[in-house]
Design an enzyme around this catalytic site. Sequence first.
Site, PDB file in Angstrom:
ATOM      1  CE1 TYR A   1     -27.498  52.792  -6.517  1.00  0.00           C
ATOM      2  CE2 TYR A   1     -28.971  50.979  -7.419  1.00  0.00           C
ATOM      3  CZ  TYR A   1     -27.899  51.640  -6.660  1.00  0.00           C
ATOM      4  OH  TYR A   1     -26.840  50.559  -6.034  1.00  0.00           O
TER       5      TYR A   1
ATOM      6  CG  PHE B   1     -21.265  49.584 -16.284  1.00  0.00           C
ATOM      7  CD1 PHE B   1     -21.113  50.392 -15.163  1.00  0.00           C
ATOM      8  CD2 PHE B   1     -22.101  50.018 -17.114  1.00  0.00           C
ATOM      9  CE1 PHE B   1     -21.988  51.567 -14.955  1.00  0.00           C
ATOM     10  CE2 PHE B   1     -23.378  50.710 -16.869  1.00  0.00           C
ATOM     11  CZ  PHE B   1     -23.033  51.753 -15.819  1.00  0.00           C
TER      12      PHE B   1
END
Length: 409
Positions: A123, A409
């Site tokens: 990322y 999450f």
Amino acid sequence: MTNELRVLADSEWTAWWTTLDWAFGGLPESQEEQKLWRDLTDFGRSYGVWDAGQPVGTLGTLTMAVSVPGGAVLPVAGVTMVSVAATHRRQGILRTMMRRALETYRESGEPLAALTASEPAIYGRFGYGAASQRLSADIDIHRVTLGLPPGADNITLRVVDPADEAERCEALYARLVPTRPGMLARGPGWERLPLLDPRQDRAGASARRCVLAERDGELLGYARYALKPEWEPAGPRGTVLVRDLDAAEPAAYGALLRYLHGIDLMSTLTLDNRPVDDPFLHMVSDVRRARLRVTDRLYLRPVDLGAALAGRTYATDVDVVLEVSDGFCPWNEGRWRLSGGPGGAVCERTADAADLALPVAALGAAYLGGTSLRSLAAAGRVEELRTGALGAAATAFGSTVAPWLPHGF
């Protein structure tokens, strides 16, 4: 290639989710967990890539809010459920999904995007920096004693079913969110997440329980935990698995820790996800017997750089011009003057000479105050262009408490 990027439709969820499951090893999530994430997913800003009628890439979006230094809670786009099928690697699928998602977040007005990374190496190239860490510990109950803060003996403890007191615990959690950067404000639907406890994920542990810490009927803290009993010829060696531990004051925290540390037939107290400055570090008699581990946790990237930097406060007055490189979101490229302090900040484009040069991922890492700009400079990630600018900016960006993401999450 016949790859087609499109917004996730409700009718496509099952096929999309099945692709995601296989990308993460093929063990299906429980129906309870799948329903929770389906209910929380922002379908209009989630994407799939399809090839010949089959999903080969997934990227989900959750609408969230995160606390930042100074106590403000800012909108943040939660990037989650990201996968690319093994048959379609190195075809630019993730890049295509991520670019569309970030453009959409900008249009929606979110200053930040956030994710937790199953593979951290992926990322950085999309502008995400590691903004917080998680501390885990396995405390040897039999060799470690506790030194508790004053008032712990005046706390009343009560064990309940987690669902029975969920509303009070959520209200306490909401009070704590502005006190530590990186915490997520849980909107409607999110209150189900701490109660999620599918049997298939317990790995031999009990159902989850909840212990409340109260004084005169006021809830001051709680811990959700499970027990994993084990036996050996010499006797019991079970583990207390702490899932959540939140407290509004030191006495309540200490009382909860003592309770968890003293459960019969247990040998290890496991704290799986704590802030790196968690108070238990100063309560245990022998920190080496706590077997500490620190890993990366929350990754952040500014989507609207000016709004993101103006949305938090700073530890000291700061006036610095940042030369920011952001090849993936070119609208953030260029020079920005950040002026502010403990009372607020302004961040606007400028033609003035730059004081610091850095990539957007470095700003993401430093944003919550847990990663020092000076540390990033020592790694070659930040360049000081005006003498003295680095030290002043590093101090201003710092936080008096470590950032922390309480749950995934």
